[in-house]
Write a protein that holds these residues in place. Sequence first.
Motif, PDB file in Angstrom:
ATOM      1  N   PHE A 198       3.500  -4.946   4.643  1.00  0.00           N
ATOM      2  CA  PHE A 198       2.736  -5.317   3.395  1.00  0.00           C
ATOM      3  C   PHE A 198       2.002  -6.281   4.019  1.00  0.00           C
ATOM      4  CE2 PHE A 198       6.758  -2.981   2.674  1.00  0.00           C
ATOM      5  CZ  PHE A 198       6.456  -1.562   2.030  1.00  0.00           C
ATOM      6  N   GLY A 199       0.561  -6.751   3.092  1.00  0.00           N
ATOM      7  CA  GLY A 199       0.350  -7.954   2.879  1.00  0.00           C
ATOM      8  C   GLY A 199       0.748  -8.323   1.669  1.00  0.00           C
ATOM      9  N   GLY A 200       0.939  -9.810   1.592  1.00  0.00           N
ATOM     10  CA  GLY A 200       1.020 -11.006   0.798  1.00  0.00           C
ATOM     11  C   GLY A 200      -0.041 -11.781   0.139  1.00  0.00           C
TER      12      GLY A 200
ATOM     13  N   VAL B 271       2.435 -11.350   6.795  1.00  0.00           N
ATOM     14  CA  VAL B 271       2.265 -10.080   7.060  1.00  0.00           C
ATOM     15  C   VAL B 271       3.671  -9.436   6.450  1.00  0.00           C
ATOM     16  CG1 VAL B 271       1.815  -8.668   7.937  1.00  0.00           C
ATOM     17  CG2 VAL B 271       0.142  -9.752   7.170  1.00  0.00           C
ATOM     18  N   GLY B 272       4.533  -8.516   6.210  1.00  0.00           N
ATOM     19  CA  GLY B 272       5.922  -8.681   6.701  1.00  0.00           C
ATOM     20  C   GLY B 272       6.443  -7.861   5.651  1.00  0.00           C
ATOM     21  N   ARG B 273       7.922  -6.551   5.783  1.00  0.00           N
ATOM     22  CA  ARG B 273       8.411  -6.117   5.557  1.00  0.00           C
ATOM     23  C   ARG B 273       9.467  -6.406   4.521  1.00  0.00           C
ATOM     24  NH1 ARG B 273       7.640  -4.997  10.725  1.00  0.00           N
ATOM     25  NH2 ARG B 273       6.956  -2.876  10.842  1.00  0.00           N
ATOM     26  N   GLY B 274       9.572  -7.980   3.851  1.00  0.00           N
ATOM     27  CA  GLY B 274      10.458  -8.329   2.969  1.00  0.00           C
ATOM     28  C   GLY B 274      10.580 -10.087   3.463  1.00  0.00           C
ATOM     29  N   PRO B 275      11.511 -10.017   2.944  1.00  0.00           N
ATOM     30  CA  PRO B 275      12.300 -12.240   2.720  1.00  0.00           C
ATOM     31  C   PRO B 275      12.587 -12.201   4.513  1.00  0.00           C
ATOM     32  CG  PRO B 275      13.017 -11.057   0.770  1.00  0.00           C
ATOM     33  CD  PRO B 275      12.746 -10.101   1.979  1.00  0.00           C
ATOM     34  N   ASP B 276      13.642 -11.101   4.825  1.00  0.00           N
ATOM     35  CA  ASP B 276      14.007 -11.429   6.706  1.00  0.00           C
ATOM     36  C   ASP B 276      12.883 -10.545   7.817  1.00  0.00           C
ATOM     37  OD1 ASP B 276      16.339 -12.881   4.853  1.00  0.00           O
ATOM     38  OD2 ASP B 276      17.436 -10.871   4.709  1.00  0.00           O
ATOM     39  N   ALA B 277      11.768 -10.019   6.845  1.00  0.00           N
ATOM     40  CA  ALA B 277      11.257  -9.869   8.312  1.00  0.00           C
ATOM     41  C   ALA B 277       9.496  -9.717   7.529  1.00  0.00           C
ATOM     42  CB  ALA B 277      11.560  -8.185   8.142  1.00  0.00           C
ATOM     43  N   ILE B 278       9.395 -11.526   8.263  1.00  0.00           N
ATOM     44  CA  ILE B 278       8.149 -11.314   7.997  1.00  0.00           C
ATOM     45  C   ILE B 278       7.810 -11.598   9.543  1.00  0.00           C
ATOM     46  CG2 ILE B 278       7.049 -13.534   7.379  1.00  0.00           C
ATOM     47  CD1 ILE B 278       7.614 -12.921   5.202  1.00  0.00           C
TER      48      ILE B 278
ATOM     49  N   LYS C 102      -6.357  -8.267  10.398  1.00  0.00           N
ATOM     50  CA  LYS C 102      -5.526  -8.230  11.980  1.00  0.00           C
ATOM     51  C   LYS C 102      -4.722  -6.768  12.574  1.00  0.00           C
ATOM     52  CE  LYS C 102      -4.338 -12.688  12.620  1.00  0.00           C
ATOM     53  NZ  LYS C 102      -4.242 -13.824  12.515  1.00  0.00           N
ATOM     54  N   TYR C 103      -4.067  -6.560  11.031  1.00  0.00           N
ATOM     55  CA  TYR C 103      -3.048  -5.658  11.122  1.00  0.00           C
ATOM     56  C   TYR C 103      -2.998  -4.402  10.263  1.00  0.00           C
ATOM     57  CZ  TYR C 103      -0.163  -9.978  12.419  1.00  0.00           C
ATOM     58  OH  TYR C 103      -0.259 -10.906  12.852  1.00  0.00           O
ATOM     59  N   ASN C 104      -2.243  -3.793  10.163  1.00  0.00           N
ATOM     60  CA  ASN C 104      -2.647  -1.911   9.519  1.00  0.00           C
ATOM     61  C   ASN C 104      -1.531  -2.459   8.816  1.00  0.00           C
ATOM     62  OD1 ASN C 104      -2.984   0.453   9.294  1.00  0.00           O
ATOM     63  ND2 ASN C 104      -2.322   1.964  11.052  1.00  0.00           N
ATOM     64  N   LEU C 105      -2.100  -2.199   7.339  1.00  0.00           N
ATOM     65  CA  LEU C 105      -1.184  -2.657   6.203  1.00  0.00           C
ATOM     66  C   LEU C 105      -1.100  -1.539   5.321  1.00  0.00           C
ATOM     67  CD1 LEU C 105      -1.910  -6.410   5.105  1.00  0.00           C
ATOM     68  CD2 LEU C 105      -0.664  -5.215   6.566  1.00  0.00           C
ATOM     69  N   SER C 106       0.024  -1.225   4.897  1.00  0.00           N
ATOM     70  CA  SER C 106       0.201  -0.059   4.283  1.00  0.00           C
ATOM     71  C   SER C 106      -0.587  -0.923   2.365  1.00  0.00           C
ATOM     72  CB  SER C 106       1.618   0.067   4.066  1.00  0.00           C
ATOM     73  OG  SER C 106       1.937   0.960   5.335  1.00  0.00           O
ATOM     74  N   ALA C 107      -0.488  -1.686   2.185  1.00  0.00           N
ATOM     75  CA  ALA C 107      -0.975  -2.433   1.110  1.00  0.00           C
ATOM     76  C   ALA C 107      -0.862  -3.677   1.385  1.00  0.00           C
ATOM     77  CB  ALA C 107       0.000  -2.180  -0.791  1.00  0.00           C
TER      78      ALA C 107
ATOM     79  N   ILE D 294       3.825  -0.558  -4.664  1.00  0.00           N
ATOM     80  CA  ILE D 294       2.462   0.050  -4.725  1.00  0.00           C
ATOM     81  C   ILE D 294       1.649   1.393  -3.570  1.00  0.00           C
ATOM     82  CG2 ILE D 294       0.802  -0.998  -6.890  1.00  0.00           C
ATOM     83  CD1 ILE D 294      -0.716  -1.911  -4.213  1.00  0.00           C
ATOM     84  N   ALA D 295       2.913   0.444  -2.490  1.00  0.00           N
ATOM     85  CA  ALA D 295       2.333   1.927  -1.348  1.00  0.00           C
ATOM     86  C   ALA D 295       2.512   2.877  -1.858  1.00  0.00           C
ATOM     87  CB  ALA D 295       3.242   0.867  -0.120  1.00  0.00           C
TER      88      ALA D 295
END
Length: 298
Positions: free
Chosen positions: A10-12, A24-31, A55-60, A297-298
């Motif tokens: 995901f992107g934020g 870009v990451g999956r959560g607080p411990d996975a940036i 640069k990334y293939n993001l889901s949302a 929202i992904a």
Amino acid sequence: MTTDQNKNLFGGMEGGGTKFVCAVGRGPDAIVDEIRLQTTTPDKTLSQAIAFFQKYNLSAIGLASFGPLDLDPASPTYGSITATPKPGWVGTNVLAAFQFVFKVPLAFELDVNAAAFGEYSWIPENRKLDSLVYFTIGTGIGAGLIINRKITHGLIHPEAGHMRLPHDRKKDPFPGNCPFHGDCFEGMASGPALARRWRRPAEMLPDHHPAWEQEATYIAYALVNVILVLSPKRIVLGGGVMEHQTLFPSIRSKVRGLLNGYLASPVLAGTMEDYIVPPALGRRSGILGALALAKKIA
Ligand SMILES: [Zn+2]
């Protein structure tokens, strides 16, 4: 990276008046990656942010921005910044700039709402509750309200940082510095208000300075209003001013005094150490909230 590794990435973005943080990451411990951009012109800042995410293939992507914002999907200017004093940014459509480039789901939210959602989404203790209010008390003051597990919008969006508070002008003749309201909450208690009233930056004010007692009083007034109107199950206080940790016990005690035993909840009867709390995500509530919005929202 293989497609599988990119899954659920995901992107934020947390867009602020002085800097934009993109992660870009999956959560607080996975940036996976993160950058900080100086907020300059909308064109330059947004194109740098977009280039980073490309640069990334993001889901949302979750986009959080300073406001006020147009959050009404039915509005022709949905996705734009409306009345900011930040030069050049009035009318900037942040969402449209991203929609032009990205075909993945995009969430668009006010920065403080994203921060509230970050604290709510990523912290298991908060997820057990169905309501939470997050205040940022720093350069400005804002509040994000999670009610029935959802971010609260409305006619526009809540702007609890500008609520009116009792102001005893004999005790405190400072007229406030909000350009719209003078002595509203933000006008009296933001970092710049403290600096202007006491003629030095908030972080230079020592612990025993009367500024902090007065600051705790204004914050307590605001919290009591919020407690009486919304009855939230937890209040999180973040932002630069709240990094002055001695404010917490002082605010809790003043809230207790102002409520004066009227509300019969065991949560309010004790020391309120689990009720009025610092952000569990520290300074990262906003950017991690943007990521949580993307995940949702992904
Ligand atoms: Zn105001």
